[in-house]
Design an enzyme around this catalytic site. Sequence first.
Site, PDB file in Angstrom:
ATOM      1  N   THR A  53     -35.324   8.355  22.117  1.00 35.15           N
ATOM      2  CA  THR A  53     -35.327   6.908  22.299  1.00 35.15           C
ATOM      3  C   THR A  53     -35.726   6.572  23.728  1.00 35.15           C
ATOM      4  O   THR A  53     -35.565   7.392  24.640  1.00 35.15           O
ATOM      5  CB  THR A  53     -33.937   6.299  22.006  1.00 35.15           C
ATOM      6  OG1 THR A  53     -34.034   4.874  22.046  1.00 35.15           O
ATOM      7  CG2 THR A  53     -32.892   6.736  23.020  1.00 35.15           C
ATOM      8  N   ASN A  68     -34.494   3.539  24.700  1.00 37.26           N
ATOM      9  CA  ASN A  68     -33.515   2.454  24.841  1.00 37.26           C
ATOM     10  C   ASN A  68     -32.314   2.996  25.626  1.00 37.26           C
ATOM     11  O   ASN A  68     -31.496   3.756  25.099  1.00 37.26           O
ATOM     12  CB  ASN A  68     -33.098   1.986  23.433  1.00 37.26           C
ATOM     13  CG  ASN A  68     -32.084   0.855  23.460  1.00 37.26           C
ATOM     14  OD1 ASN A  68     -31.326   0.718  24.409  1.00 37.26           O
ATOM     15  ND2 ASN A  68     -32.082   0.056  22.396  1.00 37.26           N
ATOM     16  N   ASP A  86     -32.179   5.434  13.821  1.00 32.96           N
ATOM     17  CA  ASP A  86     -32.868   4.191  13.510  1.00 32.96           C
ATOM     18  C   ASP A  86     -31.798   3.257  12.992  1.00 32.96           C
ATOM     19  O   ASP A  86     -30.899   3.672  12.245  1.00 32.96           O
ATOM     20  CB  ASP A  86     -33.970   4.383  12.476  1.00 32.96           C
ATOM     21  CG  ASP A  86     -34.900   3.177  12.481  1.00 32.96           C
ATOM     22  OD1 ASP A  86     -35.466   2.883  13.551  1.00 32.96           O
ATOM     23  OD2 ASP A  86     -35.039   2.510  11.441  1.00 32.96           O
ATOM     24  N   PHE A  99     -26.641  -5.090  23.513  1.00 29.41           N
ATOM     25  CA  PHE A  99     -28.079  -5.345  23.453  1.00 29.41           C
ATOM     26  C   PHE A  99     -28.402  -5.923  22.083  1.00 29.41           C
ATOM     27  O   PHE A  99     -27.520  -6.090  21.225  1.00 29.41           O
ATOM     28  CB  PHE A  99     -28.879  -4.051  23.705  1.00 29.41           C
ATOM     29  CG  PHE A  99     -28.772  -3.034  22.591  1.00 29.41           C
ATOM     30  CD1 PHE A  99     -27.658  -2.238  22.468  1.00 29.41           C
ATOM     31  CD2 PHE A  99     -29.797  -2.889  21.645  1.00 29.41           C
ATOM     32  CE1 PHE A  99     -27.543  -1.303  21.443  1.00 29.41           C
ATOM     33  CE2 PHE A  99     -29.707  -1.951  20.623  1.00 29.41           C
ATOM     34  CZ  PHE A  99     -28.574  -1.166  20.517  1.00 29.41           C
ATOM     35  N   TYR A 157     -28.906  -7.675  18.809  1.00 29.16           N
ATOM     36  CA  TYR A 157     -28.230  -8.769  18.117  1.00 29.16           C
ATOM     37  C   TYR A 157     -26.731  -8.819  18.423  1.00 29.16           C
ATOM     38  O   TYR A 157     -25.995  -9.577  17.782  1.00 29.16           O
ATOM     39  CB  TYR A 157     -28.456  -8.641  16.601  1.00 29.16           C
ATOM     40  CG  TYR A 157     -29.923  -8.695  16.197  1.00 29.16           C
ATOM     41  CD1 TYR A 157     -30.558  -9.914  15.964  1.00 29.16           C
ATOM     42  CD2 TYR A 157     -30.675  -7.533  16.085  1.00 29.16           C
ATOM     43  CE1 TYR A 157     -31.899  -9.966  15.611  1.00 29.16           C
ATOM     44  CE2 TYR A 157     -32.023  -7.570  15.734  1.00 29.16           C
ATOM     45  CZ  TYR A 157     -32.627  -8.787  15.503  1.00 29.16           C
ATOM     46  OH  TYR A 157     -33.955  -8.844  15.159  1.00 29.16           O
ATOM     47  N   ASP A 158     -26.250  -8.006  19.381  1.00 31.28           N
ATOM     48  CA  ASP A 158     -24.810  -7.976  19.694  1.00 31.28           C
ATOM     49  C   ASP A 158     -24.220  -9.375  19.958  1.00 31.28           C
ATOM     50  O   ASP A 158     -23.116  -9.659  19.482  1.00 31.28           O
ATOM     51  CB  ASP A 158     -24.532  -7.071  20.909  1.00 31.28           C
ATOM     52  CG  ASP A 158     -24.479  -5.604  20.528  1.00 31.28           C
ATOM     53  OD1 ASP A 158     -24.377  -5.295  19.324  1.00 31.28           O
ATOM     54  OD2 ASP A 158     -24.530  -4.755  21.434  1.00 31.28           O
ATOM     55  N   LYS A 218     -16.607  -1.514  20.905  1.00 28.24           N
ATOM     56  CA  LYS A 218     -17.815  -1.517  20.064  1.00 28.24           C
ATOM     57  C   LYS A 218     -18.077  -0.105  19.532  1.00 28.24           C
ATOM     58  O   LYS A 218     -18.374   0.072  18.341  1.00 28.24           O
ATOM     59  CB  LYS A 218     -19.040  -2.020  20.849  1.00 28.24           C
ATOM     60  CG  LYS A 218     -20.290  -2.001  19.970  1.00 28.24           C
ATOM     61  CD  LYS A 218     -21.596  -2.336  20.647  1.00 28.24           C
ATOM     62  CE  LYS A 218     -22.740  -2.016  19.683  1.00 28.24           C
ATOM     63  NZ  LYS A 218     -24.070  -2.132  20.261  1.00 28.24           N
ATOM     64  N   HIS A 255     -21.724   0.909  13.686  1.00 33.33           N
ATOM     65  CA  HIS A 255     -22.573   1.732  12.829  1.00 33.33           C
ATOM     66  C   HIS A 255     -23.018   3.004  13.553  1.00 33.33           C
ATOM     67  O   HIS A 255     -22.944   4.097  13.027  1.00 33.33           O
ATOM     68  CB  HIS A 255     -23.781   0.890  12.395  1.00 33.33           C
ATOM     69  CG  HIS A 255     -24.531   0.239  13.537  1.00 33.33           C
ATOM     70  ND1 HIS A 255     -23.896  -0.415  14.561  1.00 33.33           N
ATOM     71  CD2 HIS A 255     -25.855   0.194  13.846  1.00 33.33           C
ATOM     72  CE1 HIS A 255     -24.784  -0.856  15.422  1.00 33.33           C
ATOM     73  NE2 HIS A 255     -25.990  -0.498  15.010  1.00 33.33           N
TER      74      HIS A 255
HETATM   75  P1  IMP Z   1     -34.495   0.959  16.605  1.00 30.18           P
HETATM   76  O1  IMP Z   1     -34.518   1.292  18.054  1.00 30.18           O
HETATM   77  O2  IMP Z   1     -35.775   1.150  15.899  1.00 30.18           O
HETATM   78  O3  IMP Z   1     -33.331   1.620  15.920  1.00 30.18           O
HETATM   79  O4  IMP Z   1     -34.287  -0.598  16.545  1.00 30.18           O
HETATM   80  C1  IMP Z   1     -33.071  -1.112  16.318  1.00 30.18           C
HETATM   81  C2  IMP Z   1     -33.070  -2.608  16.561  1.00 30.18           C
HETATM   82  O5  IMP Z   1     -31.997  -3.098  15.747  1.00 30.18           O
HETATM   83  C3  IMP Z   1     -32.707  -2.924  18.003  1.00 30.18           C
HETATM   84  O6  IMP Z   1     -33.830  -3.238  18.774  1.00 30.18           O
HETATM   85  C4  IMP Z   1     -31.802  -4.124  17.842  1.00 30.18           C
HETATM   86  O7  IMP Z   1     -32.575  -5.279  17.725  1.00 30.18           O
HETATM   87  C5  IMP Z   1     -31.117  -3.859  16.511  1.00 30.18           C
HETATM   88  N1  IMP Z   1     -29.863  -3.090  16.721  1.00 30.18           N
HETATM   89  C6  IMP Z   1     -29.616  -1.806  16.334  1.00 30.18           C
HETATM   90  N2  IMP Z   1     -28.381  -1.428  16.707  1.00 30.18           N
HETATM   91  C7  IMP Z   1     -27.858  -2.482  17.351  1.00 30.18           C
HETATM   92  C8  IMP Z   1     -26.607  -2.691  17.999  1.00 30.18           C
HETATM   93  O8  IMP Z   1     -25.717  -1.821  18.108  1.00 30.18           O
HETATM   94  N3  IMP Z   1     -26.444  -3.905  18.542  1.00 30.18           N
HETATM   95  C9  IMP Z   1     -27.376  -4.884  18.479  1.00 30.18           C
HETATM   96  N4  IMP Z   1     -28.553  -4.743  17.918  1.00 30.18           N
HETATM   97  C10 IMP Z   1     -28.803  -3.539  17.357  1.00 30.18           C
END
Ligand code: IMP
Length: 203
Positions: free
Chosen positions: A9, A11, A71, A158, A160-161, A181, A186
């Site tokens: 990632t 992130n 994901d 971050f 939608y938190d 959290k 999840h």
């Molecule tokens: P990924 O990096 O492809 O898994 O994208 C997940 C996206 O779902 C993130 O950019 C957020 O917009 C949303 N998301 C996933 N997990 C969380 C969380 O724990 N909090 C808030 N938003 C989340």
Amino acid sequence: MPQKILLATRNAHKTLEVRAILGSGWNVVDLLGRPNLPEVDETGLTFADNAALKALAGSKNFPGGWVLADDSGLEVDALGGAPGVRSARYSGPGADDESNRQFLARELQRVVGPTYAQPQTARFRCAIAIAWDGEMAKQFDGTVEGTVVHPARGEGGFGYDPVFVPAGYRETFAELPAEVKNTLSHRGEAMRKAAEFLRKIAA
Ligand code: IMP
């Protein structure tokens, strides 16, 4: 000596959450330290498919090491499960957390009507894939039920938190301390399952 694991990632928030959950037995590195590796197209129809795509792609560049990819996303019942696998890019090209939250509010207004700001049932889902040497080793998942609320509240987390209230709480994920959290989320649930698997390997 902690074992090294690549978290596939860029992130930094996810990396912090995963480090906190895995603990000191693992040295978690992420793709922020590897800017030359290409982005993986998230073409899967499910969170599990996309986690596997990211783990296997990361694993090709991390021979002889463990690679973990997740994901995740938000499913809102009133929107038929959207944004789902499109959570990160919901508002279109150039999407960021703020634009995605605004787009979610507009979509809810369009579909639900004037009562859109009342709590709407939703859940976060997370799929985790663990790969080794280009092969899938194991997959896990986690879910947290709750509601989407408007307006947004809180400064933490971050995505939608600030608009997600976990079931049984009044605060949004962005208002709750990170440790709380992590116990509810999840990603926390899926990561604890993954950590159990990794602990057995490290033993
Ligand atoms: P990924 O990096 O492809 O898994 O994208 C997940 C996206 O779902 C993130 O950019 C957020 O917009 C949303 N998301 C996933 N997990 C969380 C969380 O724990 N909090 C808030 N938003 C989340």
